[in-house]
Write a protein that holds these residues in place. Structure first.
Motif, PDB file in Angstrom:
ATOM      1  N   ARG A  57       5.722  -1.638  -8.743  1.00 57.97           N
ATOM      2  CA  ARG A  57       5.549  -2.895  -9.468  1.00 57.97           C
ATOM      3  C   ARG A  57       5.851  -4.126  -8.613  1.00 57.97           C
ATOM      4  NH1 ARG A  57       8.337  -1.043 -15.205  1.00 57.97           N
ATOM      5  NH2 ARG A  57       6.429  -0.325 -16.220  1.00 57.97           N
ATOM      6  N   GLN A  58       6.270  -3.909  -7.377  1.00 61.30           N
ATOM      7  CA  GLN A  58       6.604  -5.019  -6.498  1.00 61.30           C
ATOM      8  C   GLN A  58       5.352  -5.562  -5.803  1.00 61.30           C
ATOM      9  OE1 GLN A  58       9.721  -6.493  -6.189  1.00 61.30           O
ATOM     10  NE2 GLN A  58      10.031  -5.140  -7.972  1.00 61.30           N
ATOM     11  N   PRO A  59       5.297  -6.895  -5.571  1.00 64.08           N
ATOM     12  CA  PRO A  59       4.157  -7.460  -4.843  1.00 64.08           C
ATOM     13  C   PRO A  59       3.998  -6.789  -3.476  1.00 64.08           C
ATOM     14  CG  PRO A  59       5.483  -9.204  -5.815  1.00 64.08           C
ATOM     15  CD  PRO A  59       6.262  -7.929  -6.002  1.00 64.08           C
ATOM     16  N   LEU A  60       2.774  -6.481  -3.138  1.00 65.36           N
ATOM     17  CA  LEU A  60       2.482  -5.790  -1.884  1.00 65.36           C
ATOM     18  C   LEU A  60       2.308  -6.808  -0.763  1.00 65.36           C
ATOM     19  CD1 LEU A  60       1.932  -2.821  -0.999  1.00 65.36           C
ATOM     20  CD2 LEU A  60      -0.491  -3.311  -1.268  1.00 65.36           C
ATOM     21  N   SER A  61       2.843  -6.499   0.400  1.00 64.10           N
ATOM     22  CA  SER A  61       2.628  -7.307   1.595  1.00 64.10           C
ATOM     23  C   SER A  61       2.185  -6.393   2.724  1.00 64.10           C
ATOM     24  CB  SER A  61       3.911  -8.048   1.994  1.00 64.10           C
ATOM     25  OG  SER A  61       4.818  -7.164   2.628  1.00 64.10           O
ATOM     26  N   THR A  62       1.784  -6.991   3.823  1.00 59.83           N
ATOM     27  CA  THR A  62       1.347  -6.182   4.973  1.00 59.83           C
ATOM     28  C   THR A  62       2.516  -5.428   5.595  1.00 59.83           C
ATOM     29  OG1 THR A  62       1.588  -8.141   6.385  1.00 59.83           O
ATOM     30  CG2 THR A  62      -0.609  -7.693   5.480  1.00 59.83           C
ATOM     31  N   GLU A  63       3.735  -5.778   5.187  1.00 59.22           N
ATOM     32  CA  GLU A  63       4.924  -5.094   5.708  1.00 59.22           C
ATOM     33  C   GLU A  63       5.459  -4.046   4.745  1.00 59.22           C
ATOM     34  OE1 GLU A  63       5.808  -5.821   8.797  1.00 59.22           O
ATOM     35  OE2 GLU A  63       4.185  -7.306   8.817  1.00 59.22           O
ATOM     36  N   SER A  64       4.852  -3.923   3.574  1.00 56.73           N
ATOM     37  CA  SER A  64       5.357  -2.975   2.575  1.00 56.73           C
ATOM     38  C   SER A  64       5.227  -1.537   3.063  1.00 56.73           C
ATOM     39  CB  SER A  64       4.596  -3.132   1.258  1.00 56.73           C
ATOM     40  OG  SER A  64       4.761  -4.420   0.723  1.00 56.73           O
ATOM     41  N   PRO A  65       6.303  -0.746   2.986  1.00 58.97           N
ATOM     42  CA  PRO A  65       6.212   0.655   3.402  1.00 58.97           C
ATOM     43  C   PRO A  65       5.407   1.462   2.393  1.00 58.97           C
ATOM     44  CG  PRO A  65       8.343   0.240   2.407  1.00 58.97           C
ATOM     45  CD  PRO A  65       7.654  -1.095   2.496  1.00 58.97           C
ATOM     46  N   PRO A  66       4.728   2.496   2.837  1.00 62.44           N
ATOM     47  CA  PRO A  66       3.979   3.337   1.888  1.00 62.44           C
ATOM     48  C   PRO A  66       4.930   4.129   1.003  1.00 62.44           C
ATOM     49  CG  PRO A  66       3.930   4.293   4.082  1.00 62.44           C
ATOM     50  CD  PRO A  66       4.579   2.942   4.225  1.00 62.44           C
ATOM     51  N   PRO A  67       4.508   4.440  -0.217  1.00 61.92           N
ATOM     52  CA  PRO A  67       5.335   5.262  -1.118  1.00 61.92           C
ATOM     53  C   PRO A  67       5.274   6.725  -0.717  1.00 61.92           C
ATOM     54  CG  PRO A  67       3.266   4.683  -2.161  1.00 61.92           C
ATOM     55  CD  PRO A  67       3.266   3.986  -0.846  1.00 61.92           C
ATOM     56  N   ASN A  68       5.832   7.590  -1.554  1.00 62.50           N
ATOM     57  CA  ASN A  68       5.927   9.012  -1.217  1.00 62.50           C
ATOM     58  C   ASN A  68       4.908   9.879  -1.941  1.00 62.50           C
ATOM     59  OD1 ASN A  68       8.248   8.750   0.547  1.00 62.50           O
ATOM     60  ND2 ASN A  68       9.452   8.340  -1.293  1.00 62.50           N
ATOM     61  N   GLY A  69       4.725   9.675  -3.244  1.00 61.48           N
ATOM     62  CA  GLY A  69       3.848  10.535  -4.028  1.00 61.48           C
ATOM     63  C   GLY A  69       2.394  10.385  -3.648  1.00 61.48           C
ATOM     64  N   ALA A  70       1.612  11.443  -3.897  1.00 59.95           N
ATOM     65  CA  ALA A  70       0.196  11.438  -3.517  1.00 59.95           C
ATOM     66  C   ALA A  70      -0.584  10.353  -4.249  1.00 59.95           C
ATOM     67  CB  ALA A  70      -0.418  12.813  -3.789  1.00 59.95           C
ATOM     68  N   ILE A  71      -0.372  10.233  -5.559  1.00 61.92           N
ATOM     69  CA  ILE A  71      -1.083   9.209  -6.324  1.00 61.92           C
ATOM     70  C   ILE A  71      -0.617   7.827  -5.906  1.00 61.92           C
ATOM     71  CG2 ILE A  71      -1.519   8.279  -8.624  1.00 61.92           C
ATOM     72  CD1 ILE A  71      -1.224  11.116  -9.716  1.00 61.92           C
ATOM     73  N   ALA A  72       0.679   7.651  -5.739  1.00 61.46           N
ATOM     74  CA  ALA A  72       1.217   6.359  -5.317  1.00 61.46           C
ATOM     75  C   ALA A  72       0.676   5.968  -3.945  1.00 61.46           C
ATOM     76  CB  ALA A  72       2.740   6.404  -5.300  1.00 61.46           C
ATOM     77  N   CYS A  73       0.520   6.938  -3.056  1.00 59.93           N
ATOM     78  CA  CYS A  73      -0.030   6.644  -1.728  1.00 59.93           C
ATOM     79  C   CYS A  73      -1.465   6.143  -1.829  1.00 59.93           C
ATOM     80  CB  CYS A  73       0.038   7.875  -0.845  1.00 59.93           C
ATOM     81  SG  CYS A  73       1.677   8.184  -0.148  1.00 59.93           S
ATOM     82  N   GLN A  74      -2.259   6.742  -2.711  1.00 61.50           N
ATOM     83  CA  GLN A  74      -3.627   6.261  -2.879  1.00 61.50           C
ATOM     84  C   GLN A  74      -3.636   4.861  -3.493  1.00 61.50           C
ATOM     85  OE1 GLN A  74      -6.332   8.598  -5.251  1.00 61.50           O
ATOM     86  NE2 GLN A  74      -8.110   7.449  -4.537  1.00 61.50           N
ATOM     87  N   MET A  75      -2.737   4.587  -4.426  1.00 63.05           N
ATOM     88  CA  MET A  75      -2.617   3.246  -4.981  1.00 63.05           C
ATOM     89  C   MET A  75      -2.320   2.232  -3.872  1.00 63.05           C
ATOM     90  SD  MET A  75      -0.330   4.403  -8.276  1.00 63.05           S
ATOM     91  CE  MET A  75       0.300   2.770  -8.649  1.00 63.05           C
ATOM     92  N   HIS A  76      -1.405   2.598  -2.991  1.00 62.54           N
ATOM     93  CA  HIS A  76      -1.031   1.727  -1.867  1.00 62.54           C
ATOM     94  C   HIS A  76      -2.224   1.477  -0.949  1.00 62.54           C
ATOM     95  CE1 HIS A  76       1.802   0.167   1.235  1.00 62.54           C
ATOM     96  NE2 HIS A  76       0.948   0.705   2.074  1.00 62.54           N
ATOM     97  N   LEU A  77      -2.950   2.542  -0.599  1.00 67.08           N
ATOM     98  CA  LEU A  77      -4.094   2.406   0.298  1.00 67.08           C
ATOM     99  C   LEU A  77      -5.206   1.555  -0.307  1.00 67.08           C
ATOM    100  CD1 LEU A  77      -4.345   6.045   1.717  1.00 67.08           C
ATOM    101  CD2 LEU A  77      -3.679   3.982   2.974  1.00 67.08           C
ATOM    102  N   ALA A  78      -5.422   1.708  -1.615  1.00 72.30           N
ATOM    103  CA  ALA A  78      -6.492   0.952  -2.279  1.00 72.30           C
ATOM    104  C   ALA A  78      -6.167  -0.527  -2.374  1.00 72.30           C
ATOM    105  CB  ALA A  78      -6.750   1.529  -3.665  1.00 72.30           C
ATOM    106  N   THR A  79      -4.896  -0.854  -2.564  1.00 75.41           N
ATOM    107  CA  THR A  79      -4.517  -2.257  -2.748  1.00 75.41           C
ATOM    108  C   THR A  79      -4.129  -2.950  -1.442  1.00 75.41           C
ATOM    109  OG1 THR A  79      -2.271  -1.502  -3.302  1.00 75.41           O
ATOM    110  CG2 THR A  79      -3.754  -1.968  -5.139  1.00 75.41           C
ATOM    111  N   TYR A  80      -3.781  -2.202  -0.426  1.00 77.11           N
ATOM    112  CA  TYR A  80      -3.294  -2.783   0.826  1.00 77.11           C
ATOM    113  C   TYR A  80      -4.266  -3.807   1.447  1.00 77.11           C
ATOM    114  CZ  TYR A  80      -1.217  -3.167   5.461  1.00 77.11           C
ATOM    115  OH  TYR A  80      -0.653  -3.663   6.614  1.00 77.11           O
ATOM    116  N   PRO A  81      -5.596  -3.578   1.433  1.00 74.18           N
ATOM    117  CA  PRO A  81      -6.497  -4.565   2.044  1.00 74.18           C
ATOM    118  C   PRO A  81      -6.419  -5.953   1.400  1.00 74.18           C
ATOM    119  CG  PRO A  81      -7.641  -2.486   1.726  1.00 74.18           C
ATOM    120  CD  PRO A  81      -6.331  -2.375   1.002  1.00 74.18           C
ATOM    121  N   TYR A  82      -5.868  -6.040   0.183  1.00 75.80           N
ATOM    122  CA  TYR A  82      -5.781  -7.322  -0.519  1.00 75.80           C
ATOM    123  C   TYR A  82      -4.438  -8.023  -0.298  1.00 75.80           C
ATOM    124  CZ  TYR A  82      -9.795  -5.410  -3.018  1.00 75.80           C
ATOM    125  OH  TYR A  82     -11.017  -4.864  -3.335  1.00 75.80           O
ATOM    126  N   ALA A  83      -3.512  -7.320   0.346  1.00 75.52           N
ATOM    127  CA  ALA A  83      -2.136  -7.817   0.427  1.00 75.52           C
ATOM    128  C   ALA A  83      -2.032  -9.156   1.138  1.00 75.52           C
ATOM    129  CB  ALA A  83      -1.248  -6.785   1.119  1.00 75.52           C
TER     130      ALA A  83
END
Length: 286
Positions: A57-83
């Motif tokens: 739920r935290q705002p994503l930045s280019t410095e945000s570390p990736p999460p651990n879970g498989a679904i959470a990792c895909q969420m991170h990858l999908a949103t990272y280009p917009y950070a």
């Protein structure tokens, strides 16, 4: 209550529900194996997400570390280009990422000619040669907004819809924005971003409130979300839709999406990438 599962009338679709997650699954092939695999994967989805929910739920930045879970990792990858471009949290891709992962589980379990996982309108697709998938676009009032037909020879495997009448709060005034992308997670976040761009800042017909005042758990914090939009004149509707269309065109150029249809108070605009071989017809052009 834990995860719930039951076959819908006719026996060709499976309904899975747990907390806020509500899936409709269709599969053509060995449905018994496919549906068993869907239930097995779904059983841990909510627990998996809840473990990392504060970070997601935290705002994503280019410095945000990736999460651990498989679904959470895909969420991170999908949103990272917009950070680096705008406010976004990984939650902008949660519904699509869940659909993608459940679909992957059923396709890995048994050969299927066609399958889909629909998570509240965010849809992950599996299509083999000669197969297609047609989806209706409906307004919040049940009106017919048009049809999307996706064939196997296009790279589109994800559909998502966002807007101020959807399940989530919106920064924009779009009634709905439907996006086509390579995955449901990518479509999910893009639909949110395009819907946010359909806007008329400081317009007197639009009422806003801090997201936190409407939902204590919103990942948008105190950002002003739209709570009401009165009827707009045609010139204002076109202007707002053009803002969203520019955002959609930009995402097509960047290769993040393959098409979009935008709707606002009876008006619409749509755009598709040159390689997106599909039929996208809004109701006014049907």
């Amino acid at each position: 209550m834990g995860p719930q599962a039951h076959l819908l009338p006719g026996g060709t679709r499976l309904h899975l529900q747990h907390g806020p997650i509500d899936l409709i699954i269709g599969a053509e092939g060995d449905r018994k194996i496919a549906f068993a695999a869907a239930q097995a994967r779904f059983a841990t989805v909510l627990e998996e997400l809840v473990r990392e929910l504060p970070a997601l739920r935290q705002p994503l930045s280019t410095e945000s570390p990736p999460p651990n879970g498989a679904i959470a990792c895909q969420m991170h990858l999908a949103t990272y280009p917009y950070a680096a471009e705008s406010f976004v949290t990984p939650m902008a891709a949660v519904a699509g990422a869940v659909a993608d992962h459940v679909l992957h589980a059923i396709c890995a379990a048994t050969p299927l000619t066609r399958a889909y996982v629909n998570n509240g309108g965010d849809i992950a697709l599996h299509l083999t040669k000669g197969q297609h998938f047609t989806s209706a676009m409906s307004g919040h009032d049940g009106s017919d907004l048009g049809r999307i037909t996706i064939t196997q020879d296009t790279p589109i495997r994800g559909i998502a819809t966002s807007g101020r009448h959807g399940r989530s709060l919106s920064l924009g005034i779009a009634d709905s924005v439907t996006v086509l992308a390579r995955t449901a997670a990518e479509a999910d976040v893009a639909a949110t971003m395009i819907a946010n761009a359909v806007d008329l800042p400081n317009h007197p017909a639009i009422t806003r409130a801090p997201a936190s005042s409407l939902d204590d758990n919103s990942d948008l914090g105190d950002l002003p979300v739209v709570t009401h939009c009165s009827a707009l004149p045609a010139t204002d509707r076109r202007l707002a839709l053009e803002q969203g269309r520019k955002r959609a065109d930009d995402l097509i150029q960047k290769g993040r999406i393959l098409g979009a249809a935008l709707f606002l108070q009876g008006d619409s605009q749509s755009c598709t990438a040159p390689l997106a071989s599909l039929s996208l017809r809004t109701a006014e052009h049907a």
